[in-house]
Enzyme design. Structure first.
Site, PDB file in Angstrom:
ATOM      1  N   GLN A   1      31.377  -3.034  16.332  1.00  0.00           N
ATOM      2  CA  GLN A   1      30.056  -2.601  15.876  1.00  0.00           C
ATOM      3  C   GLN A   1      29.101  -2.502  17.054  1.00  0.00           C
ATOM      4  O   GLN A   1      29.075  -3.361  17.919  1.00  0.00           O
ATOM      5  CB  GLN A   1      29.499  -3.575  14.836  1.00  0.00           C
ATOM      6  CG  GLN A   1      28.214  -3.064  14.195  1.00  0.00           C
ATOM      7  CD  GLN A   1      27.631  -4.050  13.197  1.00  0.00           C
ATOM      8  OE1 GLN A   1      27.202  -5.142  13.574  1.00  0.00           O
ATOM      9  NE2 GLN A   1      27.613  -3.680  11.929  1.00  0.00           N
TER      10      GLN A   1
ATOM     11  N   CYS B   1      20.334  -4.041  10.834  1.00  0.00           N
ATOM     12  CA  CYS B   1      19.688  -5.248  11.363  1.00  0.00           C
ATOM     13  C   CYS B   1      18.174  -5.180  11.177  1.00  0.00           C
ATOM     14  O   CYS B   1      17.527  -4.250  11.658  1.00  0.00           O
ATOM     15  CB  CYS B   1      20.022  -5.427  12.838  1.00  0.00           C
ATOM     16  SG  CYS B   1      19.301  -6.936  13.535  1.00  0.00           S
TER      17      CYS B   1
ATOM     18  N   LYS C   1      26.654   0.860   8.725  1.00  0.00           N
ATOM     19  CA  LYS C   1      26.130  -0.144   7.800  1.00  0.00           C
ATOM     20  C   LYS C   1      24.627   0.059   7.697  1.00  0.00           C
ATOM     21  O   LYS C   1      23.941   0.135   8.724  1.00  0.00           O
ATOM     22  CB  LYS C   1      26.437  -1.564   8.270  1.00  0.00           C
ATOM     23  CG  LYS C   1      25.961  -2.608   7.260  1.00  0.00           C
ATOM     24  CD  LYS C   1      26.244  -4.036   7.680  1.00  0.00           C
ATOM     25  CE  LYS C   1      25.725  -4.983   6.594  1.00  0.00           C
ATOM     26  NZ  LYS C   1      25.769  -6.390   6.988  1.00  0.00           N
TER      27      LYS C   1
ATOM     28  N   ASN D   1      27.177  -5.168   0.174  1.00  0.00           N
ATOM     29  CA  ASN D   1      26.773  -6.389   0.866  1.00  0.00           C
ATOM     30  C   ASN D   1      25.516  -6.926   0.188  1.00  0.00           C
ATOM     31  O   ASN D   1      24.596  -6.169  -0.100  1.00  0.00           O
ATOM     32  CB  ASN D   1      26.515  -6.088   2.339  1.00  0.00           C
ATOM     33  CG  ASN D   1      26.188  -7.333   3.160  1.00  0.00           C
ATOM     34  OD1 ASN D   1      25.478  -7.265   4.135  1.00  0.00           O
ATOM     35  ND2 ASN D   1      26.717  -8.479   2.774  1.00  0.00           N
TER      36      ASN D   1
ATOM     37  N   ASN E   1      24.156 -10.826  -2.112  1.00  0.00           N
ATOM     38  CA  ASN E   1      24.356 -11.670  -3.301  1.00  0.00           C
ATOM     39  C   ASN E   1      25.777 -12.214  -3.425  1.00  0.00           C
ATOM     40  O   ASN E   1      26.207 -12.580  -4.513  1.00  0.00           O
ATOM     41  CB  ASN E   1      24.019 -10.915  -4.602  1.00  0.00           C
ATOM     42  CG  ASN E   1      22.632 -10.335  -4.620  1.00  0.00           C
ATOM     43  OD1 ASN E   1      21.776 -10.730  -3.832  1.00  0.00           O
ATOM     44  ND2 ASN E   1      22.392  -9.389  -5.506  1.00  0.00           N
TER      45      ASN E   1
ATOM     46  N   ALA F   1      27.948 -12.210   4.464  1.00  0.00           N
ATOM     47  CA  ALA F   1      27.488 -12.747   5.746  1.00  0.00           C
ATOM     48  C   ALA F   1      27.225 -14.245   5.602  1.00  0.00           C
ATOM     49  O   ALA F   1      28.080 -15.063   5.937  1.00  0.00           O
ATOM     50  CB  ALA F   1      26.233 -12.017   6.208  1.00  0.00           C
ATOM     51  N   GLU F   2      26.070 -14.612   5.066  1.00  0.00           N
ATOM     52  CA  GLU F   2      25.713 -16.033   4.993  1.00  0.00           C
ATOM     53  C   GLU F   2      26.648 -16.816   4.084  1.00  0.00           C
ATOM     54  O   GLU F   2      26.993 -17.952   4.372  1.00  0.00           O
ATOM     55  CB  GLU F   2      24.257 -16.187   4.539  1.00  0.00           C
ATOM     56  CG  GLU F   2      23.261 -15.767   5.597  1.00  0.00           C
ATOM     57  CD  GLU F   2      21.909 -16.424   5.410  1.00  0.00           C
ATOM     58  OE1 GLU F   2      21.655 -16.962   4.322  1.00  0.00           O
ATOM     59  OE2 GLU F   2      21.119 -16.402   6.365  1.00  0.00           O
TER      60      GLU F   2
END
Length: 408
Positions: free
Chosen positions: A3, A32, A71, A132, A134, A156-157
Site C-alpha cells: 500500500q 487515511c 481503499k 471495513n 464495525n 483494523a482496530e
C-alpha cells in the site's frame, strides 16, 4: 499487497514499480484521515480531487504488471460515494475497499460505520468490493457480508485488539503476545512498532496494571518487553487463581481483561464521564484522563502536556501566545525562514532536486554537489588519460595564442 500514500502520478508509479515484483497488487491509500495525511496531502484528503486520482490510477494501470486497488472513505451522501467509486473503477481500480466512515469520523468522533454506503457501492460497481468498519468479532464479519453483499471484509482496530478475530477465538492476551514476540525476534522491526502493537493487545489489562503500562512505555529492548509480558502473565494468573466463583468481568467488558476482546472507543460524552471524578474509581484510570491544573487558571491539559509542564514549568500552552508562522507556498506547513523558495523543507527538497538548485537555508546543496561531481569526474578522466589531458591543454594553449593574434 503493498500500500502506498501518494499525490503525484509519476512518483507513485516509480515507487510501485520497485515493489511490484514482491507483491500481488498495489493499493492506493485514499482512506487515511489523520492530520499527517492532511499535512502531506494524501489519503482521504484527496477524495475531492477526482482528476488527480484518475491520472494516478490510469498511469499505474498502464505501467504496472500487477493489479491496482484502492481503499477509500465515504462521503456523507450515498450518491456522491457511489459516483466516486464508479470513477475509480472506470480509471482502472480492480478492487475497492470501502471504509464506511467519512474522513471526519475518527478518534472519539468515529461513531458507527455506514454499511448502507458500502452496500450501495457494492451494487453500483462490477469489481470486487471489501468492507471495513464495525468489525469487532467473527459474527460481525458474517453479518456485514450478509447485509452488504461484499466479497470480503477488513478489520483494523478489532484485529489489533484480538489477532485471532478471524478464527473466531478469544485467546489469552499473553499467549498472543508470546506468539507475536516470537515473530518479531525472527523478523526484527523498530521497537516503537512492537510497543504500539502491545498497547493495543494489552489495552484492557494495562488499565488494571498501571505500573506495567509505564514499564512498557519506558522499556528500551525487546528482551525488556518479553520480561514485561512475563510479569503481566504472572499477575493475571495470580488474579485468576484468586477469582471467586461466579465473579463477572468488571467495567462492562464481555470477558475478563486478560482475554483478547474489542475496545469500544468512547464517544465525546462517554469520554467526558470517563475522565471525570469517577474515572479513577476502583483503581482504573480513564484513557488519557484530563486533570485540572493546580495553578488556578482552570486550564485543562492532556496527559502529554502535563508531562511537558513537569519538564518545563515555565512553558505556556496558551494558543494565543504561540508564534505565527509564515506558510509554505506549496502545502501550507510552516516555511523555512531562510528558504530561497519560501517553502517548508519537504517541498523545498523536492523543488531543489527537480531543478538541481541550492537552498542554503535548508542545507540543500544539489547544484553545488552536482558541479563538484562534474569536476571530480573531469579530474578522474585526466588522471586515467594523461595523453588526452596534455593534448587538451595544448589545444587550449593554441586557442589562446590564436585569439591573442586575432585581437592584435
Amino acid at each position: 499487497l503493498s500500500q502506498f500514500c501518494a499525490n503525484d502520478p509519476e512518483v507513485f508509479v516509480q515507487a510501485a514499480l520497485l515493489a511490484q515484483d514482491y507483491c500481488d497488487a498495489i493499493d492506493l491509500n485514499l482512506g487515511c484521515p489523520q492530520m499527517i495525511a492532511k499535512r502531506g496531502h494524501y489519503g482521504a484528503f484527496l477524495q475531492e480531487e477526482w482528476d488527480l486520482l484518475q491520472r494516478m490510477i490510469l498511469l499505474a494501470n498502464e505501467k504496472l504488471s500487477v493489479p491496482i486497488t484502492c481503499k477509500i472513505r465515504v462521503f456523507p451522501e450515498i450518491d456522491k460515494t457511489v459516483k466516486y467509486a464508479q470513477m475509480l473503477e472506470k480509471a482502472g481500480c480492480q478492487l475497492l475497499t470501502v471504509h464506511g466512515r467519512t474522513k471526519e469520523q475518527k478518534g472519539p468522533l468515529a461513531g458507527v460505520a455506514s454499511w448502507e454506503h458500502i452496500q450501495a457501492v457494492r451494487k453500483a460497481v462490477s469489481i470486487p468490493v471489501f468492507a471495513n468498519g464495525n468489525i469487532q468479532c467473527l459474527s460481525d464479519v458474517e453479518e456485514c457480508i450478509r447485509k452488504t453483499g461484499v466479497h470480503g471484509v477488513m478489520s483494523a482496530e478489532g484485529n489489533l485488539h484480538n489477532p485471532a478475530l478471524f478464527e473466531g477465538r478469544n485467546p489469552l492476551v499473553w499467549e498472543m503476545a508470546e506468539e507475536y514476540l516470537e515473530i518479531v525476534q525472527k523478523y526484527p522491526c523498530p521497537l516503537s512498532y512492537v510497543r504500539a502493537h502491545l498497547f493495543k493487545l494489552w489495552h484492557h489489562t494495562l488499565q488494571v496494571y498501571q505500573q506495567l503500562r509505564e514499564e512498557l512505555a519506558k522499556v528500551k529492548t525487546l528482551e525488556g518487553i518479553v520480561d514485561v509480558n512475563r510479569e503481566l502473565k504472572l499477575r493475571c494468573q495470580e488474579e485468576i487463581a484468586n477469582q471467586k466463583e461466579g465473579e463477572k468481568p468488571k467495567e462492562g467488558l464481555p470477558f475478563f481483561h486478560w482475554i483478547c476482546q474489542p475496545y469500544i472507543r468512547p464517544g465525546p460524552k462517554e469520554r467526558c464521564k470517563e475522565n471525570g471524578a469517577s474515572g479513577t474509581e476502583k483503581g482504573v484510570r480513564g484513557k488519557r484522563a484530563l486533570e485540572e491544573e493546580e495553578d488556578g487558571n482552570s486550564e485543562l491539559l492532556s496527559k502529554n502536556k502535563q508531562k511537558k509542564k513537569l519538564r518545563n514549568p515555565n512553558k505556556s500552552f496558551d494558543p494565543s501566545l504561540k508564534p505565527k508562522y509564515a506558510k509554505c507556498d506549496q502545502c501550507g506547513n510552516p516555511k523555512g525562514n531562510k528558504c530561497v523558495f519560501n517553502m517548508c523543507r519537504g517541498c523545498c527538497k523536492k523543488r531543489a532536486f527537480k531543478e538541481t538548485a541550492d537552498c542554503p537555508g535548508h542545507g540543500l546543496l544539489f547544484k553545488t554537489k552536482y558541479e563538484k561531481s562534474l569536476s571530480w569526474q573531469s579530474s578522474q578522466r585526466a588522471i586515467q588519460n594523461p595523453e588526452i589531458s596534455r593534448r587538451g591543454d595544448a589545444d587550449v594553449g593554441e586557442t589562446a595564442v590564436l585569439k591573442e593574434a586575432g585581437d592584435t
